[in-house]
Design an enzyme around this catalytic site. Structure first.
Site, PDB file in Angstrom:
ATOM      1  N   ASN A 259       0.765  -1.152   0.095  1.00 55.09           N
ATOM      2  CA  ASN A 259       0.072  -0.148  -0.128  1.00 55.09           C
ATOM      3  C   ASN A 259       0.992   1.364   0.230  1.00 55.09           C
ATOM      4  O   ASN A 259       0.354   2.326   0.229  1.00 55.09           O
ATOM      5  CB  ASN A 259      -0.993  -0.041   1.240  1.00 55.09           C
ATOM      6  CG  ASN A 259      -0.296  -0.078   2.555  1.00 55.09           C
ATOM      7  OD1 ASN A 259       0.884  -0.002   2.474  1.00 55.09           O
ATOM      8  ND2 ASN A 259      -1.090  -0.145   3.558  1.00 55.09           N
TER       9      ASN A 259
ATOM     10  N   HIS B 171       3.325   1.692   2.177  1.00 57.81           N
ATOM     11  CA  HIS B 171       3.985   2.413   3.428  1.00 57.81           C
ATOM     12  C   HIS B 171       5.501   1.975   3.499  1.00 57.81           C
ATOM     13  O   HIS B 171       5.941   1.381   2.758  1.00 57.81           O
ATOM     14  CB  HIS B 171       3.313   1.653   4.419  1.00 57.81           C
ATOM     15  CG  HIS B 171       3.454   0.316   5.055  1.00 57.81           C
ATOM     16  ND1 HIS B 171       2.585  -0.661   5.284  1.00 57.81           N
ATOM     17  CD2 HIS B 171       4.597  -0.222   5.021  1.00 57.81           C
ATOM     18  CE1 HIS B 171       3.156  -1.804   5.485  1.00 57.81           C
ATOM     19  NE2 HIS B 171       4.414  -1.771   5.305  1.00 57.81           N
TER      20      HIS B 171
ATOM     21  N   GLU C  66       1.487   4.378   7.579  1.00 57.49           N
ATOM     22  CA  GLU C  66       0.373   3.884   6.658  1.00 57.49           C
ATOM     23  C   GLU C  66      -0.061   4.966   5.950  1.00 57.49           C
ATOM     24  O   GLU C  66      -0.291   6.002   6.258  1.00 57.49           O
ATOM     25  CB  GLU C  66      -0.502   3.029   7.573  1.00 57.49           C
ATOM     26  CG  GLU C  66      -0.148   2.064   8.363  1.00 57.49           C
ATOM     27  CD  GLU C  66       0.143   0.882   7.506  1.00 57.49           C
ATOM     28  OE1 GLU C  66       0.314   0.748   6.260  1.00 57.49           O
ATOM     29  OE2 GLU C  66      -0.203  -0.556   8.017  1.00 57.49           O
TER      30      GLU C  66
HETATM   31  C1  GLP Z   1       6.592  -4.236   6.936  1.00 58.03           C
HETATM   32  C2  GLP Z   1       7.655  -3.430   7.625  1.00 58.03           C
HETATM   33  C3  GLP Z   1       8.172  -2.576   6.558  1.00 58.03           C
HETATM   34  C4  GLP Z   1       8.433  -3.477   5.282  1.00 58.03           C
HETATM   35  C5  GLP Z   1       7.264  -4.008   4.669  1.00 58.03           C
HETATM   36  C6  GLP Z   1       7.413  -4.837   3.540  1.00 58.03           C
HETATM   37  O1  GLP Z   1       5.347  -3.769   7.317  1.00 58.03           O
HETATM   38  N1  GLP Z   1       7.360  -2.567   8.678  1.00 58.03           N
HETATM   39  O2  GLP Z   1       9.416  -1.764   6.972  1.00 58.03           O
HETATM   40  O3  GLP Z   1       9.038  -2.611   4.429  1.00 58.03           O
HETATM   41  O4  GLP Z   1       6.715  -4.920   5.755  1.00 58.03           O
HETATM   42  O5  GLP Z   1       7.885  -6.064   4.033  1.00 58.03           O
HETATM   43  P1  GLP Z   1       8.429  -7.136   3.087  1.00 58.03           P
HETATM   44  O6  GLP Z   1       9.797  -6.890   2.678  1.00 58.03           O
HETATM   45  O7  GLP Z   1       8.373  -8.680   3.769  1.00 58.03           O
HETATM   46  O8  GLP Z   1       7.511  -7.154   1.693  1.00 58.03           O
END
Ligand code: GLP
Length: 235
Positions: free
Chosen positions: A136, A138, A143
């Site tokens: 999304n 973030h 968020e």
């Molecule tokens: C979580 C973390 C983020 C991260 C995101 C994506 O929500 N708080 O810092 O960038 O996930 O994670 P992934 O790399 O597992 O897709």
């Protein structure tokens, strides 16, 4: 923005680790901002390998992690402190006194957040901030919203983030619904930023790079930062 498209997550990890290694070599007492999630895992493995080959020394490096689940002890295997220890810190020569992750069990959360930003400032600010990105848009746990928060703060996670993170837990009920996260301002104050996106993130990354700058896509604020490198798998 410096945009690098790569073919797969191995190439992504190699390039990202190369940039982080470059920072550590250039400034042995640098301050790194670190991230969790599945995307940085291979990058951390590459750094561990470079350390084992004697190419890197982390003894003077300081680290500040982006975020932590609210309510989890550091010893909880789902906490980001635990993740960092298991996936990077225990395999390199970092001084654990130089490692910082927001305290998910802080009694006074407001105070914890103010102190976290203050500690970063006193360390001289973050030289290189590593970021992943949520589907999304973030970054950290900032968020999509009508308004974004500048400093470190407690954030309520969206349904989409909770659903995305359920894969790390036994069931939906176990996924924390709140987190302490660096704010957009904390992130933007970093001297340089490296955002990485593995398979499945191309669409949101392209939106972040060339879409409107909007709090509904928190990562789009990075368009305003003077030194951002984005490496992503163009799939
Ligand atoms: C979580 C973390 C983020 C991260 C995101 C994506 O929500 N708080 O810092 O960038 O996930 O994670 P992934 O790399 O597992 O897709």
């Amino acid at each position: 923005m410096n945009i690098i498209k790569v073919k797969d997550k191995q190439e992504l990890a190699k390039k990202a680790a190369g940039i982080i290694a470059g920072q550590v070599l250039k400034k042995t007492d640098c301050v790194l901002g670190l991230a969790t999630g599945s995307t940085p895992l291979d990058t951390y493995n590459n750094l561990i390998q470079m350390y084992q080959e004697g190419l890197l020394d982390f003894s003077k490096v300081k680290t500040y992690n982006l975020d932590e689940y609210y309510g989890l002890e550091r010893t909880d295997s789902q906490s980001y402190y635990y993740y960092m220890k298991e996936n990077l810190f225990k395999s390199i020569n970092i001084d654990m006194d130089n490692v910082h992750v927001p305290d998910g069990k802080a009694q006074n959360v407001e105070q914890e957040c103010i102190q976290y930003d203050e500690m970063i400032r006193q360390a001289g600010g973050i030289d290189l901030q590593l970021l992943g990105i949520g589907h999304n848009g973030h970054i950290g746990f900032n968020e999509p919203a009508d308004e974004l928060v500048y400093g470190t703060h407690k954030e309520t996670l969206t349904e989409s983030t909770i659903n995305a993170n359920v894969r790390f837990f036994n069931n939906l009920e176990e996924v924390p619904t709140e987190a302490i996260s660096m704010g957009i301002g904390t992130i933007m104050e970093s001297r340089s930023i490296l955002l990485i996106g593995a398979e499945g993130k191309a669409e949101i990354i392209e939106k972040m790079i060339s879409g409107p700058i909007t709090p509904q896509v928190p990562a789009s604020l990075l368009q305003l930062h003077p030194d951002v490198t984005v490496i992503y798998v163009a799939s």
